[in-house]
Scaffold this active site. Structure first.
Site, PDB file in Angstrom:
ATOM      1  N   MET A 173       0.035  32.193 -23.834  1.00 45.54           N
ATOM      2  CA  MET A 173       1.178  31.882 -24.683  1.00 45.54           C
ATOM      3  C   MET A 173       0.804  30.858 -25.756  1.00 45.54           C
ATOM      4  SD  MET A 173       4.212  32.661 -25.462  1.00 45.54           S
ATOM      5  CE  MET A 173       5.264  33.382 -24.205  1.00 45.54           C
ATOM      6  N   LYS A 201       9.950   2.966   6.426  1.00 47.41           N
ATOM      7  CA  LYS A 201       9.356   3.217   7.735  1.00 47.41           C
ATOM      8  C   LYS A 201      10.158   2.564   8.873  1.00 47.41           C
ATOM      9  CE  LYS A 201       5.076   3.166  10.294  1.00 47.41           C
ATOM     10  NZ  LYS A 201       3.633   2.965  10.290  1.00 47.41           N
ATOM     11  N   PHE A 245       0.841  -1.196   0.000  1.00 46.22           N
ATOM     12  CA  PHE A 245       0.000   0.000   0.000  1.00 46.22           C
ATOM     13  C   PHE A 245       0.882   1.253   0.000  1.00 46.22           C
ATOM     14  CE2 PHE A 245      -2.289   3.328   2.456  1.00 46.22           C
ATOM     15  CZ  PHE A 245      -3.244   3.609   1.484  1.00 46.22           C
ATOM     16  N   GLN A 246       0.576   2.178  -0.871  1.00 43.07           N
ATOM     17  CA  GLN A 246       1.325   3.430  -1.044  1.00 43.07           C
ATOM     18  C   GLN A 246       2.815   3.186  -1.301  1.00 43.07           C
ATOM     19  OE1 GLN A 246       0.190   6.297   2.054  1.00 43.07           O
ATOM     20  NE2 GLN A 246      -1.445   6.964   0.689  1.00 43.07           N
TER      21      GLN A 246
END
Lengths: 577, 162
Positions: free
Chosen positions: A476, A162, A112-113
């Site tokens: 632009m 982590k 996850f993530q």
């Protein structure tokens, strides 16, 4: 005493003298944010998007010269900073980005993530690290700051899993760094420097082209000394603005695609270019084969790969611009006896003729011209302000009409051309200098790309003044469509743009609007007076274009200049009320 | 023009991808790349065969040097050097051609490193041309599989740039 990885990280930042970190929390960086919570030395500025955090850190770095620091979580937090890293990488801005990563045991597991941010950012960072062992953390951080700030600076990313933030080890911060494979050349070769001095003495039509390297190495004084001593006119790349005073007699302003007529003509007709801390970007050279066809080129840069990458170079000098210019000035002082005034007379008068022929100009009628807004900001601030910009017409007008006097007052995404850069960058600059005037010159398109950072500005009392040159178009792109795509305005009309005054007010900032030229000055003065972030909505001429313009594929002397008979916009804009 | 470039790099994970990423990101061509350890276990050695005009080769050299993990770059093309490549070729000749296969092995001073009732696996070492020549001769006999190492190179003693 043993410290956790998270504690070591903050301790290292403290040792590096980092006062502010721009960031956004998330699952795997909880331990780090917890350590930040309990201390006062390192303040975390919470942005409203990770991209905003990187641009703010980038703006902070450009304004101060110190590395900007970013802290975000893994996965989407990390991928959201990629644009900010690429922006900083292209413009050689020192930055240290810290990303959380899933625990080492889960890396490669599609956890996850999880995102392979080291892999993703390899081509848009100067270097990046994945720290797998807490014992390596302090040394890695030391190396990251060293790499980011030395040589040709750039962003460095540190990915910290982590579990590494939790594990403990003895803290020891190395005093010095020695990386055997990384030894930037900072001192120029004396023989080459003498060659350069001789070339300057011999040249009949020399031009100095100075770039961002002058700002990075803090060489504005040395550049001024060189130009004044040898009476050589100076043109600046967009990144170089502020490196030489914009109101100096020898200053030709910016060169390149939207450079001044006189800068481009001078470069095209030059017999010597002294290129200092710049890299001959395609926006500078136009068609390379037609670039400065008569010129011998001296090129001073700290990055050897910049030399002879795009153009041929006759006298290459690898080194830090400040060191090289010091040596060059010394050699010129001691070894050349030219009477500079006399030998430059004809060339400088030719340059003056070009200035008179096509000065930077526009006509202000009953619709607000965006250039007028920029000029008013210049007049009112007397040039004493930090100007960030977004990207597009707003950026070019700011570059053309604001005369930057000092280095580090111009903050703009050059290489990558990142829309949405200016506002968070201005926030970063304002944080570094709370008492200075900081503007973001924006377009109605760009400002919407990071408009959420209004909350960051308001909550941190950062009174950034955003001047939105609102023409209801992606100007632009619209300009290119008008000139080269038969006025087929595909997806450039920004219908549905919100009322910027109300947006500002909704966030607790101040919103002001000017719909007539006479309202421009009062609005700017009012904005400066309030100690709050301000959105100034300038309802501008929709059809105004940036001139001069070197069309794609043309040489820089083949400029489109403002047609003499160009009529102002017939259709008046309806102000959003 | 073809260049053989030796690169000494820090022996860390991700270094190969930094080097190959440099080539792919800038549109340079890698004809072959081989990586191996050196006497110093902290340093790896890469041999890269690439091609391009002088300006591209100059950029490749500079860009390689710019990589933080690169310790030294040597373009062997400028020096006297020895280049070798190895190939393992598995052939499956019809029974009447098995003797011919052995003759070719002999001529090229190659060796048979594995054999089965239907196949020979031939190991051959040499420069690129020699490998190509044996491949061309073995082809009509039936090549089942071929594996090539890519080039490695070493400078000739006393003729390095130092």
């Amino acid at each position: 005493m043993k410290l956790s990885g998270a504690e070591i990280l903050i301790e290292c930042l403290r040792k590096e003298g980092v006062k502010h970190v721009f960031g956004y929390p998330g699952g795997v960086v909880l331990n780090i944010f917890d350590v930040i919570y309990g201390q006062k030395d390192v303040e975390l500025i919470l942005t409203r998007h990770e991209q905003g955090a990187t641009h703010a850190a980038d703006g902070y770095a450009r304004a101060t010269g110190k590395p900007g620091v970013v802290l975000v979580t893994s996965g989407p937090g990390a991928t959201n900073i990629v644009t900010g890293l690429a922006t900083a990488y292209m413009d050689s801005i020192p930055m240290v980005a810290i990303t959380g990563q899933v625990p080492t045991s889960l890396i490669g597991n599609d956890a996850f993530q999880e995102a392979d941010i080291v892999g993703i950012t390899r081509p848009c960072t100067k270097y990046n690290f994945l720290v797998k062992d807490v014992a390596d953390l302090a040394k890695t951080i030391k190396e990251a700051f060293f790499i980011a700030t030395t040589g040709r600076p750039g962003p460095v990313l540190i990915d910290i899993p982590k579990d590494v933030t939790v594990s403990k080890t003895e803290f020891h911060y190395p005093a010095t760094v020695d990386i055997r494979s990384y030894k930037p050349t900072v001192k120029g070769h004396m023989y080459q420097i003498k060659q350069a001095a001789a070339a300057i003495a011999k040249a009949k039509r020399p031009v100095i082209v100075a770039g961002g390297g002058v700002i990075t190495s803090g060489a504005a004084d040395e550049l001024k000394e060189l130009a004044e001593a040898t009476k050589v006119p100076v043109t600046l790349t967009m990144m170089g603005l502020g490196g030489f005073p914009g109101n100096h007699k020898l200053c030709l302003g910016m060169l390149g695609m939207h450079g001044t007529y006189y800068a481009n003509m001078a470069v095209h007709n030059a017999d010597l270019l002294v290129a200092i801390g710049m890299r001959f970007d395609d926006r500078v050279t136009g068609k390379v084969e037609g670039f400065a066809p008569h010129a011998k080129i001296v090129h001073i840069d700290i990055d050897p790969t910049s030399i002879r990458k795009n153009v041929r170079v006759d006298v290459p000098i690898v080194g830090d611009v400040k060191n090289v210019l010091k040596d060059l000035n010394k050699v010129i002082k001691e070894e050349t006896q030219e009477s500079w005034g006399a030998i430059r007379k004809a060339w400088l008068s030719q340059v003056e003729d070009w200035k008179a022929e096509h000065p930077m100009a526009y006509e202000q009628d009953d619709v607000i011209k965006p250039q007028f807004v920029v000029e008013k900001i210049w007049e009112i601030t007397k040039g004493d302000a930090i100007i960030a910009t977004e990207v597009g017409q707003n950026q070019m007008w700011a570059a053309q009409f604001f005369k930057f006097i000092k280095p580090r007052t111009w903050i703009s995404s050059g290489g990558l051309g990142t829309m949405g850069y200016g506002f968070p960058a201005a926030i970063g600059a304002q944080l570094a200098y709370p008492d200075r005037l900081v503007f973001d010159v924006a377009g109605d398109g760009s400002i919407q790309m990071n408009i959420q950072e209004l909350a960051t500005a308001v909550l941190n009392n950062l009174p950034v003044k955003v001047a939105i040159l609102n023409n209801c178009y992606l100007g632009m792109v619209r300009q290119w469509q008008e000139l080269f795509f038969d006025k087929r305005y595909s997806s450039t009309c920004l219908v549905g743009t919100p009322d910027f005054v109300k947006v500002a007010e909704a966030y607790g900032a101040v919103g002001l609007r000017a719909s007539k030229p006479s309202e421009v000055e009062p609005v700017i003065r009012e904005a400066i007076k309030v100690r709050k972030p301000v959105f100034m909505d300038f309802v501008c001429d929709q059809t105004e274009k940036v001139y001069p313009m070197v069309p794609a594929g043309a040489a820089i002397n083949e400029m489109l200049l403002r047609p003499k008979d160009e009529k102002p916009a017939k259709k008046r804009l309806k102000a959003v009320k | 023009m073809r260049h053989t470039i030796q690169v000494l790099v820090e022996n860390k994970f991700g270094v190969l991808s930094r080097v190959s990423g440099l080539f792919s990101g800038r549109g340079y061509n890698i004809e072959s790349i081989s990586v191996g350890p050196t006497l110093d276990n902290q340093i790896s050695q890469m041999t890269i065969v690439t091609s391009g005009d002088d300006q591209i080769i100059e950029q490749i050299n500079k860009q390689l040097n710019k990589l933080i993990d690169v310790i030294k770059v040597t373009d062997f093309t400028e020096f006297e050097h020895v280049e070798r490549e190895m190939a393992l070729i598995k052939v499956s000749p019809k029974s009447e051609h098995r003797a011919e296969a052995l003759r070719i092995v002999d001529i090229f001073r190659a060796v048979i490193v594995d054999s089965s009732p239907k196949t020979y696996t031939i190991q051959v070492t040499g420069d690129g041309k020699k490998i190509q020549a044996i491949v061309d001769l073995l082809k009509p006999l039936g090549i089942k599989e071929i594996v090539r190492t890519g080039k490695v190179a070493i400078s000739r003693e006393g003729k390095t740039a130092g």
